[in-house]
Structures are given as C-alpha cells and as structure tokens.
Design a protein around this motif. Sequence first.
Motif, PDB file in Angstrom:
ATOM      1  N   ARG A  58      11.137  11.194   3.580  1.00  0.00           N
ATOM      2  CA  ARG A  58       9.764  10.735   3.332  1.00  0.00           C
ATOM      3  C   ARG A  58       9.596   9.319   3.880  1.00  0.00           C
ATOM      4  O   ARG A  58      10.507   8.495   3.821  1.00  0.00           O
ATOM      5  CB  ARG A  58       9.464  10.744   1.835  1.00  0.00           C
ATOM      6  CG  ARG A  58       9.617  12.150   1.239  1.00  0.00           C
ATOM      7  CD  ARG A  58       9.169  12.180  -0.153  1.00  0.00           C
ATOM      8  NE  ARG A  58       7.705  12.179  -0.112  1.00  0.00           N
ATOM      9  CZ  ARG A  58       6.945  12.296  -1.149  1.00  0.00           C
ATOM     10  NH1 ARG A  58       7.463  12.401  -2.343  1.00  0.00           N
ATOM     11  NH2 ARG A  58       5.631  12.303  -1.036  1.00  0.00           N
ATOM     12  N   TYR A  59       8.381   9.048   4.388  1.00  0.00           N
ATOM     13  CA  TYR A  59       8.104   7.712   4.887  1.00  0.00           C
ATOM     14  C   TYR A  59       8.222   6.679   3.777  1.00  0.00           C
ATOM     15  O   TYR A  59       7.788   6.906   2.652  1.00  0.00           O
ATOM     16  CB  TYR A  59       6.699   7.632   5.482  1.00  0.00           C
ATOM     17  CG  TYR A  59       6.560   8.339   6.796  1.00  0.00           C
ATOM     18  CD1 TYR A  59       7.289   7.913   7.911  1.00  0.00           C
ATOM     19  CD2 TYR A  59       5.707   9.420   6.943  1.00  0.00           C
ATOM     20  CE1 TYR A  59       7.164   8.563   9.125  1.00  0.00           C
ATOM     21  CE2 TYR A  59       5.568  10.073   8.158  1.00  0.00           C
ATOM     22  CZ  TYR A  59       6.309   9.633   9.243  1.00  0.00           C
ATOM     23  OH  TYR A  59       6.184  10.266  10.446  1.00  0.00           O
ATOM     24  N   ILE A  60       8.790   5.542   4.115  1.00  0.00           N
ATOM     25  CA  ILE A  60       8.891   4.421   3.184  1.00  0.00           C
ATOM     26  C   ILE A  60       7.600   3.612   3.308  1.00  0.00           C
ATOM     27  O   ILE A  60       7.263   3.170   4.405  1.00  0.00           O
ATOM     28  CB  ILE A  60      10.095   3.531   3.532  1.00  0.00           C
ATOM     29  CG1 ILE A  60      11.393   4.336   3.427  1.00  0.00           C
ATOM     30  CG2 ILE A  60      10.135   2.287   2.648  1.00  0.00           C
ATOM     31  CD1 ILE A  60      12.595   3.621   4.016  1.00  0.00           C
ATOM     32  N   PRO A  61       6.854   3.408   2.225  1.00  0.00           N
ATOM     33  CA  PRO A  61       5.651   2.574   2.322  1.00  0.00           C
ATOM     34  C   PRO A  61       6.009   1.165   2.781  1.00  0.00           C
ATOM     35  O   PRO A  61       6.969   0.569   2.298  1.00  0.00           O
ATOM     36  CB  PRO A  61       5.095   2.561   0.901  1.00  0.00           C
ATOM     37  CG  PRO A  61       5.658   3.784   0.263  1.00  0.00           C
ATOM     38  CD  PRO A  61       7.025   3.958   0.877  1.00  0.00           C
ATOM     39  N   MET A  62       5.232   0.659   3.745  1.00  0.00           N
ATOM     40  CA  MET A  62       5.487  -0.686   4.268  1.00  0.00           C
ATOM     41  C   MET A  62       4.169  -1.429   4.414  1.00  0.00           C
ATOM     42  O   MET A  62       3.234  -0.936   5.032  1.00  0.00           O
ATOM     43  CB  MET A  62       6.197  -0.611   5.619  1.00  0.00           C
ATOM     44  CG  MET A  62       7.566   0.029   5.546  1.00  0.00           C
ATOM     45  SD  MET A  62       8.363   0.117   7.146  1.00  0.00           S
ATOM     46  CE  MET A  62       9.143  -1.492   7.166  1.00  0.00           C
ATOM     47  N   ARG A  63       4.121  -2.621   3.857  1.00  0.00           N
ATOM     48  CA  ARG A  63       2.960  -3.495   3.997  1.00  0.00           C
ATOM     49  C   ARG A  63       3.045  -4.210   5.337  1.00  0.00           C
ATOM     50  O   ARG A  63       4.071  -4.203   5.992  1.00  0.00           O
ATOM     51  CB  ARG A  63       2.920  -4.494   2.852  1.00  0.00           C
ATOM     52  CG  ARG A  63       2.727  -3.816   1.492  1.00  0.00           C
ATOM     53  CD  ARG A  63       2.642  -4.866   0.393  1.00  0.00           C
ATOM     54  NE  ARG A  63       2.486  -4.254  -0.895  1.00  0.00           N
ATOM     55  CZ  ARG A  63       1.321  -3.867  -1.416  1.00  0.00           C
ATOM     56  NH1 ARG A  63       0.209  -4.028  -0.737  1.00  0.00           N
ATOM     57  NH2 ARG A  63       1.257  -3.320  -2.603  1.00  0.00           N
ATOM     58  N   THR A  64       1.953  -4.848   5.731  1.00  0.00           N
ATOM     59  CA  THR A  64       1.977  -5.600   6.987  1.00  0.00           C
ATOM     60  C   THR A  64       2.930  -6.783   6.840  1.00  0.00           C
ATOM     61  O   THR A  64       3.247  -7.211   5.726  1.00  0.00           O
ATOM     62  CB  THR A  64       0.573  -6.091   7.374  1.00  0.00           C
ATOM     63  OG1 THR A  64       0.039  -6.850   6.305  1.00  0.00           O
ATOM     64  CG2 THR A  64      -0.346  -4.932   7.704  1.00  0.00           C
ATOM     65  N   ALA A  65       3.385  -7.297   7.966  1.00  0.00           N
ATOM     66  CA  ALA A  65       4.431  -8.329   7.977  1.00  0.00           C
ATOM     67  C   ALA A  65       4.073  -9.550   7.132  1.00  0.00           C
ATOM     68  O   ALA A  65       4.921 -10.112   6.453  1.00  0.00           O
ATOM     69  CB  ALA A  65       4.736  -8.738   9.407  1.00  0.00           C
ATOM     70  N   GLY A  66       2.821  -9.970   7.131  1.00  0.00           N
ATOM     71  CA  GLY A  66       2.424 -11.167   6.400  1.00  0.00           C
ATOM     72  C   GLY A  66       1.979 -10.933   4.973  1.00  0.00           C
ATOM     73  O   GLY A  66       1.587 -11.869   4.284  1.00  0.00           O
ATOM     74  N   ASP A  67       2.032  -9.687   4.492  1.00  0.00           N
ATOM     75  CA  ASP A  67       1.535  -9.360   3.157  1.00  0.00           C
ATOM     76  C   ASP A  67       2.454  -9.930   2.084  1.00  0.00           C
ATOM     77  O   ASP A  67       3.615  -9.569   1.984  1.00  0.00           O
ATOM     78  CB  ASP A  67       1.416  -7.846   3.010  1.00  0.00           C
ATOM     79  CG  ASP A  67       0.666  -7.424   1.769  1.00  0.00           C
ATOM     80  OD1 ASP A  67       0.695  -8.156   0.759  1.00  0.00           O
ATOM     81  OD2 ASP A  67       0.052  -6.349   1.803  1.00  0.00           O
ATOM     82  N   LYS A  68       1.933 -10.829   1.281  1.00  0.00           N
ATOM     83  CA  LYS A  68       2.725 -11.490   0.234  1.00  0.00           C
ATOM     84  C   LYS A  68       3.026 -10.573  -0.955  1.00  0.00           C
ATOM     85  O   LYS A  68       3.845 -10.899  -1.797  1.00  0.00           O
ATOM     86  CB  LYS A  68       1.986 -12.735  -0.272  1.00  0.00           C
ATOM     87  CG  LYS A  68       1.611 -13.718   0.813  1.00  0.00           C
ATOM     88  CD  LYS A  68       2.763 -14.607   1.161  1.00  0.00           C
ATOM     89  CE  LYS A  68       2.349 -15.733   2.062  1.00  0.00           C
ATOM     90  NZ  LYS A  68       2.692 -15.582   3.433  1.00  0.00           N
ATOM     91  N   LEU A  69       2.369  -9.401  -1.038  1.00  0.00           N
ATOM     92  CA  LEU A  69       2.602  -8.494  -2.153  1.00  0.00           C
ATOM     93  C   LEU A  69       3.907  -7.713  -2.019  1.00  0.00           C
ATOM     94  O   LEU A  69       4.399  -7.165  -2.994  1.00  0.00           O
ATOM     95  CB  LEU A  69       1.437  -7.519  -2.299  1.00  0.00           C
ATOM     96  CG  LEU A  69       0.106  -8.150  -2.704  1.00  0.00           C
ATOM     97  CD1 LEU A  69      -0.985  -7.090  -2.732  1.00  0.00           C
ATOM     98  CD2 LEU A  69       0.217  -8.830  -4.057  1.00  0.00           C
ATOM     99  N   ALA A  70       4.462  -7.669  -0.825  1.00  0.00           N
ATOM    100  CA  ALA A  70       5.730  -6.965  -0.638  1.00  0.00           C
ATOM    101  C   ALA A  70       6.815  -7.724  -1.399  1.00  0.00           C
ATOM    102  O   ALA A  70       6.974  -8.933  -1.248  1.00  0.00           O
ATOM    103  CB  ALA A  70       6.063  -6.864   0.837  1.00  0.00           C
ATOM    104  N   ARG A  71       7.550  -7.018  -2.231  1.00  0.00           N
ATOM    105  CA  ARG A  71       8.570  -7.655  -3.057  1.00  0.00           C
ATOM    106  C   ARG A  71       9.854  -7.925  -2.289  1.00  0.00           C
ATOM    107  O   ARG A  71      10.646  -8.763  -2.652  1.00  0.00           O
ATOM    108  CB  ARG A  71       8.866  -6.784  -4.279  1.00  0.00           C
ATOM    109  CG  ARG A  71       7.693  -6.682  -5.234  1.00  0.00           C
ATOM    110  CD  ARG A  71       8.040  -5.812  -6.423  1.00  0.00           C
ATOM    111  NE  ARG A  71       8.388  -4.463  -6.047  1.00  0.00           N
ATOM    112  CZ  ARG A  71       7.532  -3.457  -5.923  1.00  0.00           C
ATOM    113  NH1 ARG A  71       6.256  -3.652  -6.165  1.00  0.00           N
ATOM    114  NH2 ARG A  71       7.929  -2.249  -5.576  1.00  0.00           N
ATOM    115  N   ALA A  72      10.094  -7.179  -1.245  1.00  0.00           N
ATOM    116  CA  ALA A  72      11.334  -7.321  -0.486  1.00  0.00           C
ATOM    117  C   ALA A  72      11.044  -7.167   1.004  1.00  0.00           C
ATOM    118  O   ALA A  72      10.041  -6.573   1.391  1.00  0.00           O
ATOM    119  CB  ALA A  72      12.325  -6.248  -0.936  1.00  0.00           C
TER     120      ALA A  72
END
Length: 121
Positions: free
Chosen positions: A20-34
């Motif tokens: 399954r695809y791993i959800p990924m935020r955009t590179a600059g998104d501060k909401l990504a925890r890791a």
Amino acid sequence: MGRQVRRVPAGWEHPKRAGRYIPMRTAGDKLARATEERMPAWPAEACTHWQLYEITTAGTPLSPPFASAKELAEWLASHRVEAAPGFTGTAEQWLRMIESGRDTSTVAMKGKSFVSPLDPP
C-alpha cells in the motif's frame, strides 16, 4: 476530497509498505511527524513530471507520473478518476485544475462535475 498536483522527477515511484502507498506530505509541510512522512525535497529542475495526489489523508498518488500536464489530464479523464465521489472531470476540466497550480477541492452541480480551485488563504 482534496487533490494536489505534485511535480516529481522522471521515474519517481511513490514508496509502498505491505503493498500500500505510504501517505506523504509535501516536503515543506510542518505537520509531517517524521522525515519518511515527507516527499523528497528534489531540486525544481529535477521535477519534470506531473502526478495527481489525494491530500485528504496526507497524500497518496492517484495517477502515475506524466511528462506533461496535458498527458496527466487526458489520463485522468480516460481513467475516470473521481473529482468527487461519483463525479469525474473532462480532460479540459482536469487541465484547468492542473494549470491553476493550486490545491483543489472538487464540486458537482446539477449532475455535472467540474474542478474548481480553492480560494487562496
């Protein structure tokens, strides 16, 4: 249902875990925890292709990458990718959305669908 066109390098394959695809935020998104939750921060000149992502759950691809916005729009229309539950867009409607350069929401009125950019914040 949110949609976002992301520029990616040729040959980009969105990572998967257990098929399954791993959800990924955009590179600059501060909401990504890791770091692994963020898209790679490629140099702009490397991002020659276009790919549609859903952004309701942080970002998984809805299309393969394409060399042009027009090719992506035609693929989305021919594969009847939903712009909203039960509604698809024409190649022209998708192209307008892609070329707007903004994240989008999708709207359906009077049994017809169209893609409409979100108002700027």
